[in-house]
Design a protein around this motif. Structure first.
Motif, mmCIF file in Angstrom:
data_model
loop_
_atom_site.group_PDB
_atom_site.id
_atom_site.type_symbol
_atom_site.label_atom_id
_atom_site.label_comp_id
_atom_site.label_asym_id
_atom_site.label_seq_id
_atom_site.Cartn_x
_atom_site.Cartn_y
_atom_site.Cartn_z
ATOM 1 N N LEU A 94 -4.542 -1.207 1.995
ATOM 2 C CA LEU A 94 -3.124 -1.525 1.842
ATOM 3 C C LEU A 94 -2.301 -0.330 1.388
ATOM 4 O O LEU A 94 -1.101 -0.238 1.670
ATOM 5 C CB LEU A 94 -2.949 -2.667 0.827
ATOM 6 N N LEU A 95 -2.932 0.609 0.662
ATOM 7 C CA LEU A 95 -2.190 1.687 0.020
ATOM 8 C C LEU A 95 -1.403 2.570 1.002
ATOM 9 O O LEU A 95 -0.253 2.918 0.717
ATOM 10 C CB LEU A 95 -3.145 2.537 -0.824
ATOM 11 N N PRO A 96 -1.956 2.968 2.151
ATOM 12 C CA PRO A 96 -1.162 3.800 3.073
ATOM 13 C C PRO A 96 0.145 3.143 3.501
ATOM 14 O O PRO A 96 1.188 3.815 3.581
ATOM 15 C CB PRO A 96 -2.106 4.001 4.270
ATOM 16 N N GLY A 97 0.098 1.851 3.763
ATOM 17 C CA GLY A 97 1.324 1.145 4.151
ATOM 18 C C GLY A 97 2.342 1.124 3.030
ATOM 19 O O GLY A 97 3.551 1.272 3.268
ATOM 20 N N GLN A 137 -8.688 12.653 -2.847
ATOM 21 C CA GLN A 137 -9.384 13.050 -1.619
ATOM 22 C C GLN A 137 -9.616 11.853 -0.705
ATOM 23 O O GLN A 137 -9.451 11.962 0.518
ATOM 24 C CB GLN A 137 -10.714 13.710 -1.968
ATOM 25 N N ASP A 138 -9.999 10.739 -1.290
ATOM 26 C CA ASP A 138 -10.283 9.539 -0.491
ATOM 27 C C ASP A 138 -9.020 8.836 -0.030
ATOM 28 O O ASP A 138 -9.072 7.975 0.856
ATOM 29 C CB ASP A 138 -11.148 8.557 -1.291
ATOM 30 N N ASN A 139 -7.912 9.165 -0.659
ATOM 31 C CA ASN A 139 -6.648 8.510 -0.302
ATOM 32 C C ASN A 139 -5.591 9.578 -0.028
ATOM 33 O O ASN A 139 -4.674 9.801 -0.842
ATOM 34 C CB ASN A 139 -6.185 7.585 -1.439
ATOM 35 N N THR A 153 -1.005 12.237 -1.426
ATOM 36 C CA THR A 153 -0.382 13.561 -1.300
ATOM 37 C C THR A 153 0.646 13.570 -0.165
ATOM 38 O O THR A 153 1.668 14.266 -0.243
ATOM 39 C CB THR A 153 -1.451 14.634 -1.062
ATOM 40 N N GLU A 154 0.368 12.799 0.892
ATOM 41 C CA GLU A 154 1.334 12.697 1.995
ATOM 42 C C GLU A 154 2.629 12.052 1.507
ATOM 43 O O GLU A 154 3.732 12.445 1.908
ATOM 44 C CB GLU A 154 0.730 11.885 3.142
ATOM 45 N N PHE A 155 2.492 11.071 0.627
ATOM 46 C CA PHE A 155 3.679 10.405 0.070
ATOM 47 C C PHE A 155 4.505 11.401 -0.741
ATOM 48 O O PHE A 155 5.739 11.478 -0.589
ATOM 49 C CB PHE A 155 3.243 9.228 -0.810
ATOM 50 N N ILE A 156 3.858 12.189 -1.595
ATOM 51 C CA ILE A 156 4.574 13.178 -2.414
ATOM 52 C C ILE A 156 5.273 14.199 -1.520
ATOM 53 O O ILE A 156 6.443 14.558 -1.731
ATOM 54 C CB ILE A 156 3.601 13.874 -3.390
ATOM 55 N N THR A 157 4.572 14.655 -0.489
ATOM 56 C CA THR A 157 5.157 15.634 0.439
ATOM 57 C C THR A 157 6.374 15.048 1.152
ATOM 58 O O THR A 157 7.392 15.735 1.338
ATOM 59 C CB THR A 157 4.098 16.062 1.473
ATOM 60 N N GLU A 206 -1.864 -13.124 -9.658
ATOM 61 C CA GLU A 206 -0.512 -12.615 -9.534
ATOM 62 C C GLU A 206 -0.389 -11.149 -9.939
ATOM 63 O O GLU A 206 0.478 -10.444 -9.456
ATOM 64 C CB GLU A 206 0.432 -13.472 -10.384
ATOM 65 N N LYS A 207 -1.251 -10.689 -10.869
ATOM 66 C CA LYS A 207 -1.118 -9.335 -11.371
ATOM 67 C C LYS A 207 -2.232 -8.416 -10.888
ATOM 68 O O LYS A 207 -2.397 -7.329 -11.406
ATOM 69 C CB LYS A 207 -1.091 -9.352 -12.916
ATOM 70 N N SER A 208 -2.991 -8.844 -9.929
ATOM 71 C CA SER A 208 -4.048 -7.991 -9.402
ATOM 72 C C SER A 208 -3.415 -6.871 -8.578
ATOM 73 O O SER A 208 -2.340 -7.037 -7.995
ATOM 74 C CB SER A 208 -4.998 -8.799 -8.527
ATOM 75 N N PRO A 209 -4.046 -5.699 -8.529
ATOM 76 C CA PRO A 209 -3.500 -4.605 -7.717
ATOM 77 C C PRO A 209 -3.288 -5.011 -6.255
ATOM 78 O O PRO A 209 -2.286 -4.644 -5.636
ATOM 79 C CB PRO A 209 -4.560 -3.513 -7.848
ATOM 80 N N GLN A 210 -4.245 -5.758 -5.719
ATOM 81 C CA GLN A 210 -4.113 -6.178 -4.321
ATOM 82 C C GLN A 210 -2.858 -7.026 -4.124
ATOM 83 O O GLN A 210 -2.101 -6.827 -3.164
ATOM 84 C CB GLN A 210 -5.361 -6.971 -3.900
ATOM 85 N N SER A 211 -2.629 -7.967 -5.062
ATOM 86 C CA SER A 211 -1.438 -8.812 -4.963
ATOM 87 C C SER A 211 -0.164 -7.974 -5.075
ATOM 88 O O SER A 211 0.820 -8.212 -4.367
ATOM 89 C CB SER A 211 -1.468 -9.870 -6.064
#
Length: 852
Positions: free
Chosen positions: A25-28, A67-69, A73-77, A827-832
């Protein structure tokens, strides 16, 4: 210990590691946050996102997260490439980068990508117009603070000019940014000294690291500056440093600036005296300075002499709280603190009729007289002094003797000034009296100190005069409701003290007269047109009954007055707060009128059945929740103290009450009903005991013990189980949790060696009795509709055998876990959280599509 720490860290890494679902989910999410077309995510979501990254990086210093995500760094750039980034998103980016750079490995990785210099260097947001936004400056400071856990980060900031930015931000127009910058400098100074110092500590020849040198030079230059704001910034920084760091090197730093600090005490051009007092107090609390020979106590003494009473008050009371302090300094601090009270006492009469508070003054008495003669400063000085005195009186052990009698006389004088009942002969007294007339701020503060003084010995000689002052306030129509409430509180405390005094000195006549006067005033106040006054009067009565109900003089004075009947009349007051207070007062009155058989009843005006009926009517019909809560609370108190009669009467009483409260719309009333049930169950089991029985794996053995168990039969007749099982499905979680706890306790009592469910390997519920249906219904929780309690679906909640089976076979553990499980786990899980952010983006995109 090292093995335990390693195990803990490994466990924390596993717990907070990024899951596969979150990694997908993180890239999106990063792409959505970097999209300038988006209005920006909710600040709360961004804060939660940062908290998640903190938890992942705290126990894992490796570079694998970035490194795995690579999307991070792409977001910061992407954000750095925007010509005008959203300030909120840029602030988030700065803070995120700081969190990622908190370990040396990730810091080096981000450095190789040239990201940190572009974010925190001089060519980054610092030089753009977006820097004018306080949230960006705040994000920059927090980002730097997060990464400041290793020397490469420290050198990066000091060598790249970032430390000069922090110096400048100390004076930022945003107080939040300025405060954060000051805290960051303290953190950097401590980290620099304690991580970069290589030589052993030496007070005479201490070699400061480079970064520490830069900060210390900045402090020294600021203290010598002609700018008042620069001086204040350095004093704040030093105060924070000395309060948070107790290392020996802080004394070396202090020795280099002590002379400059000392000069501020006599330099009238420097307006930083209040901060100076705070600095000295924090130093006095530090073990580095309180035992040193660095001249701290001489400087404290000088401050007590030169600072004004308003400026020095917090320092004086702080000194008096210290465990380690020279006695002469302690006495000097007390003298400074008592000066305004001494001035009041001396101003009340001329010449002085009584001994003053002080034999001599530390500072010029004319300064205190001038402040008390000024309308702008008189009340504030007295309120500050009284607040400090209340703080001292709250201490269990005082390391200096207070002149309690003179202090009490001074308090009485202030109160008489405020209500105009004292005509001082001195010009100063007349001026103070005119200023303080009807000053409720000072009245409230003085009454608070008066109440605290009741617990100290040495004031007994003035107790008659004191009650004259208190009664004058209680009777005066000019006494405001808030001051009246404070007067009631002080009066109740001193009435308790009066009783203790009369027991030891046999001064019964004085006690009886004061009580009669108090109840005469209380009768009038209970009839006040102001509801706040009626409410305070009822609260006062309740406190008196709680403290003095066992004393004959008090009970006789109370019952011979009209107070009880007036109190009962207020059960029908139009104001719900007053009705609730009346319920509580009537409930406590019952301990005297009904539940004290040794007390002769005066007349026949006290009818227990009528009073109970009135309270039950309030419980069932009052439209407001406060009175109903008060009733169930008093019923529980009566039951707990054994005031409800024989067991049969108690059973009927409890049954009527719970049938009323189980349908109440106020969850606190229903919760109060469960507390009543809990007390009733505990008392019944203690009185009757439980039959001794062996293991109960066989249901027939359970059935054979039912008829011997009177407790279970009583609970069924009282309809306890229908209330308890219905409460398990209550829409308000605290009610269900309390009901489950009670059922757990009952099961433990009725099945001390194990339940039938424990012996069933398959876990299947017994046929019949509707137990299987009950388990299915309970699993629905608050979603269960129309919970039947009248025997529907084969469940008879008044049948002892059915309830015994229900207790032994229903999975209470499962229900307990479900009730105690917070919705936060979903409700407070990272995935949620990531899904919520994406859902918001999706909604926006759908709305854009609808436009076409």
């Amino acid at each position: 210990m090292d093995a335990q720490k390693a195990w803990f860290i490994a466990r924390a890494r596993r717990r907070f590691a990024m899951t596969r679902e979150c990694a997908l989910l993180l890239p999106g999410v990063c792409a959505a946050l970097a999209d300038p077309r988006q209005p920006g995510s909710d600040d709360t979501c961004l804060e939660k996102l940062l908290d998640w990254f903190r938890s992942m990086t705290e126990f894992d210093p490796s570079v694998s997260l970035v490194q795995d995500n690579p999307c991070l760094t792409e977001f910061i750039t992407s954000i750095l490439a925007l010509p005008e980034p959203n300030p909120s998103i840029l602030s988030f980016t700065l803070r995120l980068a700081g969190i990622l750079a908190s370990s040396e490995n990730r810091f080096q990785h981000l450095q190789q990508e040239k990201l940190l210099v572009r974010l925190f260097g001089t060519d980054g947001p610092l030089s753009s117009t977006v820097w004018e936004d306080a949230s960006v400056r705040s994000g920059w400071v927090e980002g730097v603070h997060s990464m400041m856990h290793h020397q490469p980060a420290l050198h990066f900031l000091c060598n790249g000019g970032g430390i000069d930015v922090i110096f400048a931000l100390q004076g930022d127009p945003s107080l939040f940014v300025a405060s954060s910058a000051s805290r960051l400098l303290v953190h950097m100074l401590i980290f620099s000294v304690e991580s970069e110092t290589t030589k052993p500590f030496s007070a005479k020849d201490f070699d400061w690291p480079v970064c520490a040198q830069m900060i210390i030079k900045h402090i020294e230059d600021s203290l010598q500056s002609s700018s008042a704001s620069h001086v204040e910034q350095s004093l704040k920084l030093l105060t924070s440093l000395f309060s948070s760091c107790h290392s020996r090197w802080t004394e070396v730093l202090w020795l280099g600036i002590a002379k400059q600090i000392e000069s501020f005490l006599t330099d009238e051009t420097v307006q930083a005296q209040r901060m100076l007092a705070n600095l000295l107090l924090n130093m006095a609390w530090s073990p580095v300075f309180c035992d040193s020979e660095g001249g701290l106590w001489a400087l404290v003494t000088s401050a007590l002499e030169h600072l004004t009473p308003v400026q020095v008050g917090p320092l004086a009371v702080g000194i008096l709280r210290l465990y380690k302090c020279p006695q002469d300094v302690r006495i000097q601090a007390l003298t400074v603190l008592l000066q305004p009270m001494d001035c009041i006492l001396r101003a009340a009469s001329q010449p002085l009729e009584y001994a003053g508070l002080l034999d001599e003054s530390v500072s010029d008495p004319a300064t205190v007289e001038s402040l008390l003669s000024s309308k702008s400063s008189c009340a504030s000085l007295l309120c500050q002094t009284l607040a400090h005195l209340e703080e001292l009186l709250s201490l269990v052990y005082l390391r200096v003797d207070l002149p309690y009698t003179s202090l009490l006389r001074s308090l009485m004088t202030i109160l008489q000034f405020c209500n105009g009942f004292l005509s001082p002969a001195s010009p100063l007294g007349s001026t103070i009296s005119r200023i303080l007339i009807n000053c409720f701020r000072v009245q409230r503060s003085a009454l608070d100190v008066l109440a605290a003084l009741s617990e100290r010995k040495g004031c007994d000689a003035l107790i008659g005069s004191l009650f004259d002052v208190l009664l004058a306030y209680l009777e005066s129509p000019n006494t405001t409701p808030t001051v009246l409430k404070k007067t009631f509180q002080a009066t109740s405390k001193w009435l308790v003290r009066l009783h203790e005094l009369s027991c030891s000195t046999s001064q019964w006549q004085q006690t009886e007269k004061i009580l009669a006067d108090v109840f005469l005033v209380l009768q009038k106040r209970l009839c006040s047109p102001c509801w706040e006054v009626r409410d305070s009067s009822l609260e006062f009565l309740t406190v008196l009954i709680k403290c003095l109900r066992d004393q004959d003089e008090f009970r006789q004075s109370l019952l011979s007055s009209e107070v009880p009947s007036l109190t009962e009349n207020l059960l029908e007051d139009p104001e719900s707060y007053v009705r609730a207070s009346a319920v509580t007062a009537v409930g406590h009155l019952a301990f005297i009128t009904f539940f004290a058989p040794e007390l002769p009843v005066i007349g026949n005006q006290y009818n227990k059945e009528n009073t109970v009926a009135k309270l039950q009517e309030i419980l069932s019909k009052d439209p407001e929740g406060f009175p109903r809560r008060a009733v169930i609370s008093m019923f529980t108190k009566w039951l707990r103290q054994g005031c409800t009669g024989r067991m049969e009467d108690t059973e009927q009483f409890v049954s009527r009450v719970i049938q009323t409260v189980e349908h109440d719309l106020d969850w606190e009333v229903r919760l109060g009903g469960l507390e009543l049930v809990e007390v009733f169950c505990s008392q019944t089991i203690c009185q009757l005991g439980l039959p001794r029985c062996s293991s109960v794996p066989v249901l027939s053995a359970v059935a054979s013990s039912i008829h011997q168990n009177r407790s279970l039969q009583i609970f069924c007749r009282a309809k306890l189980f229908s209330f308890l099982f219905r409460s398990l499905c209550d829409c308000d979680k605290p009610v269900g949790q309390r009901a489950c706890d009670i059922l757990f306790a009952l099961r433990g009592n009725f099945y001390p060696t194990g339940t039938p469910r424990d012996s069933q390997e398959t876990g299947e519920l017994p046929a019949g009795h509707g137990i299987a249906w009950l388990q299915r219904t309970l699993r629905q929780g608050s979603l269960a509709q129309n919970f039947p309690t009248g025997g529907g679906n084969g469940v008879d909640f008044e049948d002892p055998e059915s309830m015994m089976l229900a207790l032994g076979t229903i999975d209470l553990e499962e229900l307990h876990d479900e009730l105690n499980r917070s919705s936060d786990h979903v409700e407070k899980s990272p995935q949620s959280l990531l899904q919520d952010i994406l859902a918001t983006v999706g909604t926006i995109e759908e709305n854009e599509a609808d436009c076409y």
